[in-house]
Design a protein around this motif. Structure first.
Motif, mmCIF file in Angstrom:
data_model
loop_
_atom_site.group_PDB
_atom_site.id
_atom_site.type_symbol
_atom_site.label_atom_id
_atom_site.label_comp_id
_atom_site.label_asym_id
_atom_site.label_seq_id
_atom_site.Cartn_x
_atom_site.Cartn_y
_atom_site.Cartn_z
ATOM 1 N N VAL A 14 10.221 53.350 50.363
ATOM 2 C CA VAL A 14 9.630 54.017 51.514
ATOM 3 C C VAL A 14 10.529 53.777 52.722
ATOM 4 N N VAL A 15 11.124 54.839 53.232
ATOM 5 C CA VAL A 15 12.051 54.733 54.354
ATOM 6 C C VAL A 15 11.297 54.539 55.659
ATOM 7 N N ASP A 16 10.262 55.365 55.857
ATOM 8 C CA ASP A 16 9.405 55.242 57.037
ATOM 9 C C ASP A 16 8.052 55.846 56.696
ATOM 10 N N ASP A 17 7.245 56.162 57.692
ATOM 11 C CA ASP A 17 5.880 56.627 57.421
ATOM 12 C C ASP A 17 5.818 58.042 56.864
ATOM 13 N N ILE A 18 6.927 58.768 56.850
ATOM 14 C CA ILE A 18 6.904 60.123 56.291
ATOM 15 C C ILE A 18 7.917 60.334 55.173
ATOM 16 N N SER A 19 8.931 59.486 55.076
ATOM 17 C CA SER A 19 10.026 59.699 54.124
ATOM 18 C C SER A 19 10.011 58.639 53.036
ATOM 19 N N ALA A 20 10.136 59.094 51.777
ATOM 20 C CA ALA A 20 10.167 58.172 50.637
ATOM 21 C C ALA A 20 10.967 58.784 49.499
ATOM 22 N N SER A 81 17.341 52.102 47.243
ATOM 23 C CA SER A 81 17.142 51.308 48.453
ATOM 24 C C SER A 81 17.902 51.953 49.605
ATOM 25 N N PHE A 82 17.275 51.927 50.783
ATOM 26 C CA PHE A 82 17.902 52.448 51.996
ATOM 27 C C PHE A 82 18.009 51.327 53.027
ATOM 28 N N ALA A 83 19.145 51.300 53.723
ATOM 29 C CA ALA A 83 19.326 50.355 54.816
ATOM 30 C C ALA A 83 18.688 50.867 56.096
ATOM 31 N N ASN A 84 18.646 52.178 56.247
ATOM 32 C CA ASN A 84 18.004 52.844 57.383
ATOM 33 C C ASN A 84 17.710 54.279 56.965
ATOM 34 N N LYS A 85 17.364 55.138 57.886
ATOM 35 C CA LYS A 85 17.010 56.510 57.529
ATOM 36 C C LYS A 85 18.173 57.284 56.927
ATOM 37 N N THR A 100 24.464 57.716 49.909
ATOM 38 C CA THR A 100 24.313 58.740 50.943
ATOM 39 C C THR A 100 24.428 58.110 52.319
ATOM 40 N N VAL A 101 24.997 58.852 53.243
ATOM 41 C CA VAL A 101 25.080 58.392 54.629
ATOM 42 C C VAL A 101 24.389 59.373 55.570
ATOM 43 N N ASN A 102 23.718 60.386 54.995
ATOM 44 C CA ASN A 102 23.042 61.385 55.833
ATOM 45 C C ASN A 102 21.618 61.666 55.352
ATOM 46 N N GLY A 103 20.951 60.604 54.948
ATOM 47 C CA GLY A 103 19.549 60.738 54.598
ATOM 48 C C GLY A 103 19.269 61.442 53.294
ATOM 49 N N VAL A 126 20.964 45.570 52.400
ATOM 50 C CA VAL A 126 20.666 44.685 53.525
ATOM 51 C C VAL A 126 20.989 45.377 54.836
ATOM 52 N N SER A 127 22.073 46.127 54.837
ATOM 53 C CA SER A 127 22.537 46.868 56.011
ATOM 54 C C SER A 127 23.392 48.026 55.512
ATOM 55 N N PRO A 128 23.862 48.911 56.398
ATOM 56 C CA PRO A 128 24.762 49.971 55.927
ATOM 57 C C PRO A 128 26.055 49.438 55.324
#
Length: 214
Positions: A14-20, A81-85, A100-103, A126-128
């Motif tokens: 789960v990346v955030d409240d809308i993206s998974a 796993s995603f480090a951020n969006k 991926t580097v663009n979501g 852990v991070s990008p």
């Protein structure tokens, strides 16, 4: 939640409240952009995949060709796993690693130097820049530069001198982490305090549950 697939599903992130993202067998990669109300099947290989050579510390060579994942009609994807969006990884059979580097709009195949006969079961970003992956034969690999180079980390032998498969990995920051799932050591795994430079066999204390009633 309804997912339109009959394939076994192996992992979710789960990346955030809308993206998974959800991954599984038969090349199944699913994305939701509305909090899980609907899911879309993403076709990654081909045509949106572009292969990029990667210098691998696992073999101390520069890989000029990608693993033979493109010839396999159906892959199993075991971990995501995603480090951020924007920045994420997917791992699976045949030493397959997608990045991926663009979501997730585009994915590239990263070469780790592992033999294609070896599956990767889990990934933790852990991070990008810093990412850990685990798999068969107690394999733990790390990249500190976003997947440009990879290092095969050394783990200790267990009591009987054999090595099992690892199925999960998690870190609290860049230094403290665990890897678990050794098939011949139920309830045991590996622990690091220095970002994977050294590992020790970890024996989690048994937990006791007591039933209480009002």
């Amino acid at each position: 939640m309804h997912v339109d697939t009959v394939s076994p599903l192996r992992d979710i992130f789960v990346v955030d409240d809308i993206s998974a993202w959800v991954v599984g067998d038969n090349d199944t990669i699913l994305e939701s952009r509305d909090g899980g109300l609907t899911w879309a099947l993403r076709q990654i290989l081909p045509p949106t995949l572009s292969s990029v050579p990667s210098t691998s510390k696992t073999s101390n060579t520069t890989n000029s060709s990608v693993p033979d994942v493109l010839s396999h009609s159906s892959r199993q994807w075991f971990g995501v796993s995603f480090a951020n969006k924007s920045c994420g990884w997917i791992v699976g059979s045949n030493a397959s690693v997608l990045h991926t580097v663009n979501g997730g709009f585009n994915w590239t195949l990263q070469v780790t130097g592992l033999p294609t006969s070896r599956a990767l079961h889990a990934v933790h970003a852990v991070s990008p820049e810093i990412v850990f992956m685990v798999g068969e034969v107690s394999t733990i690999i790390k990249s500190a530069d976003g997947g440009a180079t990879w290092e095969l980390l050394n783990v200790p032998e267990v009591e009987d001198g054999t090595s099992g498969d690892l199925y999960t990995v998690g870190f609290v920051g860049p230094d403290l982490g665990w890897a678990a799932g050794v098939t011949n050591l139920p309830g045991k795994g590996f622990l690091t305090h220095d970002g994977g430079t050294t590992w020790q066999v970890n024996y989690p204390e048994a937990m006791t549950w007591t039933h209480t009633s009002k």
